[in-house]
Design a protein around this motif. Structure first.
Motif, short mmCIF file in Angstrom:
data_model
loop_
_atom_site.label_atom_id
_atom_site.label_comp_id
_atom_site.label_asym_id
_atom_site.label_seq_id
_atom_site.Cartn_x
_atom_site.Cartn_y
_atom_site.Cartn_z
N UNK A 139 0.98 -1.30 0.10
CA UNK A 139 0.11 -0.10 0.08
C UNK A 139 0.81 1.17 0.20
N UNK A 140 1.96 1.36 0.62
CA UNK A 140 2.73 2.34 0.89
C UNK A 140 3.57 2.66 -0.47
N UNK A 141 3.54 1.83 -1.40
CA UNK A 141 4.44 1.76 -2.72
C UNK A 141 3.48 2.24 -3.72
N UNK A 142 2.28 2.08 -3.43
CA UNK A 142 1.24 2.24 -4.67
C UNK A 142 1.31 3.67 -5.11
N UNK A 143 1.75 4.81 -4.11
CA UNK A 143 1.62 6.33 -4.60
C UNK A 143 2.90 6.48 -5.42
N UNK A 144 3.74 5.52 -5.48
CA UNK A 144 4.91 5.80 -6.36
C UNK A 144 5.93 6.74 -5.58
N UNK A 145 6.19 6.39 -4.26
CA UNK A 145 6.84 7.40 -3.62
C UNK A 145 8.35 7.48 -3.86
N UNK A 146 8.71 8.78 -3.72
CA UNK A 146 10.21 9.01 -3.74
C UNK A 146 10.95 8.69 -2.47
N UNK A 147 10.22 8.71 -1.44
CA UNK A 147 10.82 8.00 0.02
C UNK A 147 9.86 7.32 0.72
N UNK A 148 10.19 6.19 1.25
CA UNK A 148 9.56 5.27 1.83
C UNK A 148 9.95 5.08 3.31
N UNK A 149 8.94 5.29 4.12
CA UNK A 149 8.99 5.24 5.45
C UNK A 149 8.65 3.81 6.23
N UNK A 150 9.41 3.21 6.91
CA UNK A 150 9.11 2.02 7.35
C UNK A 150 8.94 2.02 8.69
N UNK A 151 8.37 1.92 9.73
CA UNK A 151 8.31 1.99 11.14
C UNK A 151 7.95 0.46 11.47
N UNK A 152 9.01 0.05 12.07
CA UNK A 152 9.26 -1.34 12.70
C UNK A 152 8.61 -2.28 12.08
N UNK A 153 9.02 -2.69 10.69
CA UNK A 153 8.29 -3.55 9.83
C UNK A 153 8.46 -5.22 10.39
N UNK A 154 9.29 -5.38 11.30
CA UNK A 154 9.46 -6.85 11.87
C UNK A 154 8.85 -6.80 13.16
N UNK A 155 7.97 -6.06 13.66
CA UNK A 155 7.55 -5.90 14.82
C UNK A 155 6.47 -7.02 14.84
N UNK A 156 6.62 -7.95 16.10
CA UNK A 156 5.48 -8.92 16.37
C UNK A 156 5.47 -10.07 15.33
N UNK A 212 15.28 0.57 -6.51
CA UNK A 212 15.95 2.05 -6.56
C UNK A 212 15.04 2.86 -5.57
N UNK A 213 14.25 2.35 -4.81
CA UNK A 213 13.75 3.18 -3.62
C UNK A 213 14.52 3.80 -2.84
N UNK A 214 14.18 4.89 -2.22
CA UNK A 214 14.91 5.56 -1.03
C UNK A 214 14.08 5.03 -0.05
N UNK A 215 14.70 4.46 1.18
CA UNK A 215 14.06 3.93 2.41
C UNK A 215 14.55 4.55 3.68
N UNK A 216 13.76 4.90 4.51
CA UNK A 216 14.23 5.40 5.98
C UNK A 216 13.62 4.35 6.58
N UNK A 217 14.04 3.56 7.64
CA UNK A 217 13.51 2.34 8.37
C UNK A 217 13.73 2.65 9.89
N UNK A 218 12.64 2.58 10.75
CA UNK A 218 12.86 2.72 12.00
C UNK A 218 12.73 1.13 12.41
N UNK A 219 13.81 0.51 13.32
CA UNK A 219 13.87 -0.85 13.79
C UNK A 219 14.44 -1.34 15.03
N UNK A 220 13.99 -1.96 15.68
CA UNK A 220 14.47 -2.52 16.77
C UNK A 220 15.56 -3.72 16.68
#
Length: 234
Positions: free
Chosen positions: A147-164, A184-192
């Protein structure tokens, strides 16, 4: 592409971020790591304008986000995959994906974007008519990222994708992050999950109690004695 300069923010009288500065260059994958309560999720919410900054500035491709309305952020090329996925459980997979393409520029390319997401996540194509709330946690995470990729983003923010998620699914999620990077996506990921995330990003920032404590190349932080003892348990 994205730059935070001395950003402070919080919730009412509680300050969660203190003079945070970081950069994400086009084509990079950057992680923000740190313990629970460090301010990682707040940081992404600040970038998405879900929380107003108290001090400092955020720029996207040179344009300040300070006075940009939250609903306009996605039009500037920033897509946020939130913690806990936040799908619409009573909508189908494809209906959830369609929600990610609601801005006019994305609607015009809906079919192409949908085909792209299905090529990344073949299981989502198989489950396209299934209610999102009935899928497993790993499948829901795939749908949320799609769903996050459907807008064709320049920057993808991922918040704790592995949680739970179960360990075997966690591995799959990080493989998906690697595939998104390869597209080729630019990614900023928050992760524990520090050990895993440092293997799929270029650089990382260590956030502790709302402040950037360390930053550098991912491989250097992975080899850091301080990081290994405090966060990886080695």
């Amino acid at each position: 592409m994205l730059e935070l300069a001395n950003v402070s923010a919080g919730y009412g009288t509680f300050q969660a971020l203190f003079d945070v500065s970081l950069q994400v260059k086009a084509g990079e994958a950057v992680a923000v790591i740190g313990p629970n309560g460090a301010g990682k999720t707040t940081l992404l919410r600040v970038i998405s304008k879900l929380i107003d900054i108290e001090k400092g500035d955020i720029t996207m491709e040179g344009a300040s986000l300070r006075d940009v309305a939250p609903f306009k952020v996605i039009e500037m090329g920033i897509s946020h995959v939130p913690e806990h996925r936040r799908l619409f459980p009573r909508l189908t997979v494809e209906e959830n994906l369609r929600m990610g393409a609601y801005i006019p520029s994305a609607r015009a390319h809906f079919r192409d974007r949908l085909d792209f997401v299905y090529s990344l996540f073949p299981r989502m194509k198989e489950r396209r008519d299934q209610l999102a709330g009935t899928m497993s946690g790993g499948e829901q995470q795939m749908c949320a990222i799609g769903r996050g990729l459907m807008s064709g983003p320049k920057l993808l923010l991922l918040d704790e994708p592995s949680a739970g998620l179960a360990p075997v699914i966690v591995q799959q999620v990080f493989e998906l992050v690697q595939r998104i990077r390869e597209e080729g996506y630019t990614v900023l990921i928050v992760e524990q999950n520090i050990q895993q995330v440092l293997r799929v990003v270029d650089r990382a920032y260590l956030l502790e109690v709302g402040r950037i404590k360390l930053s550098g190349k991912a491989q250097d932080l992975l080899a850091s004695e301080e990081i290994r003892k405090a966060y990886i348990g080695l």
